[in-house]
Design a protein around this motif. Structure first.
Motif, PDB file in Angstrom:
ATOM      1  N   GLU A 219       0.773  -1.664   0.433  1.00  0.00           N
ATOM      2  CA  GLU A 219       0.138   0.093   0.179  1.00  0.00           C
ATOM      3  C   GLU A 219       1.094   1.417   0.290  1.00  0.00           C
ATOM      4  O   GLU A 219       0.519   2.356  -0.667  1.00  0.00           O
ATOM      5  N   GLN A 221       3.790   1.236  -1.071  1.00  0.00           N
ATOM      6  CA  GLN A 221       4.861   1.202  -2.882  1.00  0.00           C
ATOM      7  C   GLN A 221       3.685   2.064  -3.465  1.00  0.00           C
ATOM      8  O   GLN A 221       3.950   2.851  -4.678  1.00  0.00           O
ATOM      9  N   ARG A 222       2.154   1.926  -3.648  1.00  0.00           N
ATOM     10  CA  ARG A 222       1.103   2.155  -4.001  1.00  0.00           C
ATOM     11  C   ARG A 222       1.066   3.824  -4.393  1.00  0.00           C
ATOM     12  O   ARG A 222       0.121   4.486  -5.399  1.00  0.00           O
ATOM     13  N   ARG A 223       1.105   4.414  -2.816  1.00  0.00           N
ATOM     14  CA  ARG A 223       0.290   4.819  -2.867  1.00  0.00           C
ATOM     15  C   ARG A 223       2.294   6.130  -3.202  1.00  0.00           C
ATOM     16  O   ARG A 223       1.558   7.385  -3.658  1.00  0.00           O
ATOM     17  N   ASN A 225       3.729   5.247  -6.124  1.00  0.00           N
ATOM     18  CA  ASN A 225       3.471   5.364  -6.817  1.00  0.00           C
ATOM     19  C   ASN A 225       2.444   6.473  -7.065  1.00  0.00           C
ATOM     20  O   ASN A 225       2.533   7.259  -8.867  1.00  0.00           O
ATOM     21  N   GLU A 226       1.496   6.531  -7.000  1.00  0.00           N
ATOM     22  CA  GLU A 226       0.954   7.808  -6.979  1.00  0.00           C
ATOM     23  C   GLU A 226       0.533   9.073  -6.966  1.00  0.00           C
ATOM     24  O   GLU A 226       0.658   9.345  -7.676  1.00  0.00           O
ATOM     25  N   ALA A 227       1.568   9.255  -5.890  1.00  0.00           N
ATOM     26  CA  ALA A 227       2.147  10.537  -5.826  1.00  0.00           C
ATOM     27  C   ALA A 227       2.827  10.624  -6.918  1.00  0.00           C
ATOM     28  O   ALA A 227       2.736  12.181  -7.025  1.00  0.00           O
ATOM     29  N   GLU A 228       3.503   9.822  -6.969  1.00  0.00           N
ATOM     30  CA  GLU A 228       5.282  10.625  -8.030  1.00  0.00           C
ATOM     31  C   GLU A 228       3.730  10.387  -9.247  1.00  0.00           C
ATOM     32  O   GLU A 228       4.442  11.583  -9.731  1.00  0.00           O
ATOM     33  N   GLY A 229       3.001   9.598  -9.482  1.00  0.00           N
ATOM     34  CA  GLY A 229       2.236   9.958 -10.850  1.00  0.00           C
ATOM     35  C   GLY A 229       1.227  11.280 -10.830  1.00  0.00           C
ATOM     36  O   GLY A 229       2.087  11.890 -11.764  1.00  0.00           O
ATOM     37  N   VAL A 230       0.613  11.274  -9.765  1.00  0.00           N
ATOM     38  CA  VAL A 230       0.380  12.944  -9.775  1.00  0.00           C
ATOM     39  C   VAL A 230       1.268  13.784  -9.733  1.00  0.00           C
ATOM     40  O   VAL A 230       1.448  15.347 -10.482  1.00  0.00           O
ATOM     41  N   ARG A 232       4.220  13.889 -11.415  1.00  0.00           N
ATOM     42  CA  ARG A 232       4.386  14.341 -12.962  1.00  0.00           C
ATOM     43  C   ARG A 232       3.823  15.039 -13.759  1.00  0.00           C
ATOM     44  O   ARG A 232       3.781  15.349 -14.206  1.00  0.00           O
ATOM     45  N   GLU A 233       2.110  14.615 -13.133  1.00  0.00           N
ATOM     46  CA  GLU A 233       1.070  14.806 -13.869  1.00  0.00           C
ATOM     47  C   GLU A 233       0.923  16.122 -13.853  1.00  0.00           C
ATOM     48  O   GLU A 233       1.112  16.851 -14.650  1.00  0.00           O
TER      49      GLU A 233
END
Length: 313
Positions: A219, A221-223, A225-230, A232-233
């Protein structure tokens, strides 16, 4: 008649003398020792090989076997420290090391060794409880060997070891011991079962803990990854916005870009005026809303100066 009797006597005497001469010749086998007496007194010890003795004077009195012997110790009754009668038997392993002392130091070293082993066994068992007699056989054997070893020199023997064969208890004691052993086995089984249940519980808890850790790490790591994705977005959106603003700014620096912006704003203005007619809207508008020129002038678009493009310059 007398002459015949004399011949018979002389013949018998000749045979006897011949027998004595033959008897004086001794062939001693390997691992044997013969004790020779002369006129009833110890003379010498014959080792393996051929020997000739003096007839009528020398006599082989004892024949000793130098090999290791196994002597049975007959069962005997003994009482333990806690007053339990047991029956004990054993085996003695010994050998003759001094044929002279084995012949003259004791009347019968075999019988004497057995008697001494029995008395020593009774004494040692008398200092032990019943349970200890089964566990301390080695100690009993050692004590018997030590006592017998004290007689080695005088008896001419060497005791190599003593082993207890059986310790027999009365039937009532055997039944009590069987019940005790059954209870002990049940206790060990219960302990083993409880330890197995405990280990199983520990393993289950360890598995649950590892599962929770794995889930939480997943969980996390998922967060991440999501935070890194956001992130980057947002970064890409900001870069795109900055690029678009920069493009708009460059466009406004030209005459056509300024006119296009005024036309776009006019369209937006007209669209917003059209929405004012909806019943759901409650708005407060200035008195000069229909004065388009004043509104455009308020946007200060006419103050935007056209700056030559750096690339064109």
């Amino acid at each position: 008649m007398i002459e015949t009797i004399s011949k018979v006597v002389l013949g018998i005497l000749a045979i006897y003398i011949l027998y004595k001469f033959i008897q004086s010749i001794q062939l001693v086998p390997t691992q044997k020792a013969y004790i020779v007496e002369r006129l009833g007194r110890y003379q010498k010890t014959l080792g393996p090989g051929f020997h000739a003795l003096i007839p009528f004077l020398d006599q082989v009195k004892y024949r000793q076997d130098l090999r290791e012997e196994t002597i049975e110790v007959e069962p005997q009754e003994c009482f333990t420290k806690d007053n339990v009668k047991v029956e004990v038997d054993g085996v003695i392993y010994l050998s003759v090391i001094d044929p002279v002392n084995a012949s003259y130091g004791v009347t019968d070293y075999r019988f004497a060794s057995v008697q001494l082993a029995q008395t020593t066994t009774r004494s040692v068992i008398g200092t032990m409880d019943l349970d200890d007699t089964f566990e301390e056989r080695a100690l009993i054997n050692k004590e018997v060997v030590e006592v017998l070893s004290e007689m080695e020199k005088s008896w001419g023997i060497r005791v190599h070891r003593y082993e207890i064969k059986n310790i027999v208890t009365p039937r009532t004691i055997q039944r009590a011991m069987e019940r005790q052993m059954t209870a002990e086995r049940e206790r060990r089984a219960t302990i083993a079962h409880s330890e197995g249940v405990m280990e199983s519980s520990i393993n289950d808890a360890e598995g649950v803990k590892r599962e929770v850790i794995n889930v939480s790490e997943g969980e996390m790591q998922r967060r991440i990854n999501e935070a890194e994705g956001v992130a980057r977005e947002i970064e890409e959106l900001a870069e795109a916005t900055a690029t678009s603003i920069e493009a708009i700014a460059k466009a406004l620096n030209t005459q056509k870009g300024k006119e296009a912006m005024q036309m776009r704003l006019a369209e937006k203005y007209i669209d917003q005026l059209a929405k004012l007619s909806d019943e759901e809207n409650e708005v407060i508008i200035p008195t000069d809303i229909t004065n388009y020129d004043a509104v455009m002038k308020g946007l200060s678009l006419d103050k935007i100066s056209i700056v030559p493009d750096r690339e064109q310059a």
